[in-house]
Every structure is written in C-alpha cells, then in structure tokens.
Design a protein around this motif. Structure first.
Motif, short mmCIF file in Angstrom:
data_model
loop_
_atom_site.label_atom_id
_atom_site.label_comp_id
_atom_site.label_asym_id
_atom_site.label_seq_id
_atom_site.Cartn_x
_atom_site.Cartn_y
_atom_site.Cartn_z
N UNK A 50 -47.43 -22.07 22.68
CA UNK A 50 -46.05 -22.51 22.76
C UNK A 50 -46.05 -24.03 22.85
N UNK A 51 -45.25 -24.70 22.01
CA UNK A 51 -45.18 -26.15 22.03
C UNK A 51 -44.31 -26.62 23.19
N UNK A 52 -44.83 -27.57 23.96
CA UNK A 52 -44.08 -28.18 25.06
C UNK A 52 -44.42 -29.67 25.07
N UNK A 53 -43.42 -30.51 24.75
CA UNK A 53 -43.70 -31.94 24.61
C UNK A 53 -44.70 -32.16 23.50
N UNK A 54 -45.77 -32.92 23.79
CA UNK A 54 -46.82 -33.15 22.79
C UNK A 54 -48.04 -32.27 23.06
N UNK A 55 -47.84 -31.20 23.81
CA UNK A 55 -48.91 -30.28 24.18
C UNK A 55 -48.66 -28.88 23.62
#
Length: 423
Positions: A50-55
């Motif tokens: 799952x994408x969260x910010x640039x992570x």
C-alpha cells in the motif's frame, strides 16, 4: 451503490509517515492505494503493498495478509475491504500503537520495482467519451460522426490482457499492414501513426456468477478501484483492419497501467452527479438509478505529458499536452459499464480490467489523443523546444497523471502511467 465517507477520509487525519503529510502528495493517509512490488533489481516474488507518502507498506510484513495474491484480496466482500482500509488507516495514523512494528515493514518507493497491480485475465475496452467519439467520427464520417447506437448503449470490445504493462515499461513500435487511400494494394511495415489514449482502468473486485447479471445499484460493489490507463493505438493499422470486426493488431501490442489501484472507498469524497445534456436520450432502465444520477460520476483531473528523447537528453521533464476532467469526458459511469457488461449473464472475475476508452473533454486542450490534437496529422503540434509532433516518434515517453481535489477533502493522486516507444 451509495458511497459514503467515514473517519478514514477525515481531512485532519495525519500519518506518522511524514512524507504522507506533505501538501500535494499523491498518497496521503486518506488514499491508501494497492499495488504489487519487490525490492528493485531483485528476483523476489512480487508482494502486496500500500502506498503511503513516498513509502510502500508491505502488507505481509505488517501482518495484514498471509499471502501475495492480489486478486484474492480484491475478491473480498465490500465489508472486508472496508475493514482492511480501517485497519490500515488506524495503524498508519499519528499516535498509532502499530508505528514501531509497521515502520519495519516500510520500503521507499524509489527502491522498488513494480508490476501490473493484479493479474488481469480479461480486459474489456469501452468508448465512453462522446467528445472523442464525435471528433474522431468527423474525420471518417463528416456528415454522420456519431453512430446512432452511441447514446443508447455503452460501446465496448474485448482486448488483449497479456500485453498490459506496468508504468515505466518500454515497448517496440508495432508493425502491420497499412493501405494508403490512393494505393491499389496494402504494404507491410512499422506503424507511422502511433498514438496514445488517455483512459482510466476500472478494476473488478468481487465477480458475479455466469448467468447472473449485476444490477445498476449493486454494480459498484463489484468494483475494487481505479488506475491510469494508456491504451496505445496504431492508427494507420487500425484504419485498414478495423472493418468489419474492429481493431486487432492496432491495439493488442501494448497497454500501460499505473502501478497503484486507488480504491472506490478512497474516491468517496470525489463523487459527482451524472447528467445527460438536454435532448439526449436517457439511459434505459437497467442503466439508470437515482443513486447513479446523484453521484455516479468520478471527479478526477487528468493530464497528459510528453517527453521527447531530445527533452530527456536536455534533462527536461517534458511538456504538458492536455488537462481535462472525467466529469466532462465520460458519457457513461463505471457502474453503467458493469451493469451493461453483465446484463447478458457475462461473468466478471476479480482483477478484470474495464478500460474507460479515450477520455476527451469538449475543448482541444482536453483531448485524449494525438489523433484529435493534430486533427488526424493535418495540423502538427509545436513543442517548446522547436520539435513538432503529429504522432509519436521513437524515443518519446508519454506520461499520464491524475488526481482528485475538492474543498473539504484531502487531495489524493493516482500516480502516473509512463511508457516509452522504441524502434
């Protein structure tokens, strides 16, 4: 098909992943899109993230799933999907007790390789933009650009799933037969009128049994989410081959999809009414409902960027060709596509991809293809560095971007779908 907001959409919600709180970020905690990734350059199996910010949050490492089967996750019930979203939101929120453990399950997006976000076994391409259909139709039928069935039935055809590629993949210029208008016989060779098509990909979640249609009011319960989609098109091959069965080699050589699926739940704050222009026929009953009229449309801003090889060599990002919005472009809603696709008993399965068709708005600055921008190649477009384009040349990179933005809600993005044509 009611789509309601909840605590996961709260504008004040912030994440302990600092990059997710940056203004204009595509992947704030209110988004939480799904995809498949692995460490860059590795031969490891792809896993769900799952994408969260640039992570990227590795769902298995975080203890949220016990498998790497994205299609199985997509086939969960809407209630199960909402429950997973709530767990993700709570665990990634500031002050979460999961922070210490989940921080170990984060991987920088820049250090990942991606693949098509799920296994796409079946792919259907629709033709939902009346503006695109009209503009293109004028080039072939000046006196009758829009065929009589267009405003009554969602037009679609079955495409090739095996050549769907993830963003960042280069592909070879297709070859095939073409025939000039004044030529006695066709010739064989590389496509000379290569084009892009700005589309959205609607990904199916729960399927339906063979012989059991999905009603309009339950159609969106069968959709998992949305991604950016470029259905590359060889216009000269298509002009020769498309009658009587439609496109074949002109469409099956490559389609590019973004690595992230933005869920229908994440899109809840960005719904819009679905209306038809005065005087147009209203949808037949199986394609119509009060809920679809009230909020069946998606409010997504879409941009197309072009980076030529010359721009890339000069370190330039590229130039924006167009910007439009789905509320102006789509003549049919996603729910209507599902209802129509299944009304004859056709069975959809988790991971099936429904392409929206080229999403062009009413003005030239909202066109979804070079065929429209260059008026079939008759008026090449001028680029800031002095280059011109009627159609795509070898070395050109085409980038699709999209986002949702509305007062009272946090902006969310769809990322990008990027592809490069090579000789």
């Amino acid at each position: 098909m009611t789509m309601n907001t909840d605590t996961t959409h709260a504008p004040q919600l912030r994440s302990w992943v600092a990059s997710a709180n940056v203004a204009g970020c595509d992947f704030p905690i209110q988004n939480l899109p799904f995809g498949r990734f692995r460490p860059a350059g590795s031969a490891e199996a792809f896993r769900i993230g799952v994408a969260i910010g640039d992570q990227v949050l590795d769902l298995k490492a975080a203890g949220l799933v016990a498998h790497a089967d994205m299609n199985a996750l997509m086939g969960a019930t809407p209630a199960e999907r909402r429950a997973l979203r709530e767990r993700l939101s709570a665990g990634l929120a500031e002050g979460s007790a999961q922070q210490a453990a989940w921080a170990q399950a984060l991987v920088p997006q820049a250090q990942c390789d991606y693949t098509v976000p799920c296994e796409v076994r079946d792919y259907t391409d629709f033709y939902t933009s009346v503006h695109h259909a009209t503009t293109v139709g004028k080039q072939f039928r000046p006196d009758n650009p829009l065929l009589p069935n267009y405003k009554w039935v969602p037009i679609g055809y079955h495409g090739r799933a095996s050549s769907i590629m993830v963003s960042g993949t280069a592909f070879k210029r297709p070859q095939g037969q073409t025939k000039a208008a004044d030529a006695a016989v066709p010739t064989f060779g590389p496509c000379k009128r290569l084009d892009y098509e700005l589309e959205l990909a609607y990904f199916v979640g729960q399927g339906n049994a063979l012989g059991e249609p999905v009603g309009i009011d339950s159609a969106e319960a069968h959709l998992f989410g949305v991604g950016l989609f470029n259905d590359w098109s060889a216009r000269d091959l298509q002009a020769w081959e498309y009658q009587p069965l439609g496109p074949f080699l002109s469409k099956n050589f490559a389609s590019t999809v973004s690595p992230w699926i933005v869920t229908m739940e994440a899109l809840a704050p960005f719904r819009a009414p679905f209306t038809r222009p005065a005087g147009d026929p209203q949808p037949l009953p199986y394609l119509d409902s009060a809920a679809n009229r009230a909020q069946g449309a998606l409010d997504i801003t879409l941009e197309v960027w072009l980076q030529t090889a010359k721009m890339r060599a000069a370190g330039e990002e590229g130039v924006r060709l167009t910007r439009g919005n789905t509320t102006q472009a789509a003549y049919w809603t996603a729910a209507q596509l599902v209802a129509h696709h299944t009304v004859n008993g056709c069975n959809l399965n988790p991971g099936d991809l429904l392409g929206s068709g080229t999403l062009s708005g009413p003005t030239p600055g909202e066109a979804g293809s070079l065929l429209e921008l260059s008026q079939g190649g008759k008026q090449p477009i001028s680029l800031p560095n002095g280059e011109t384009r009627s159609f795509l040349e070898d070395g050109d990179t085409l980038i699709l971007r999209g986002w949702c933005e509305r007062a009272g809600a946090v902006r969310i993005g769809l990322g990008e779908a990027r592809g490069t044509v090579i000789g």
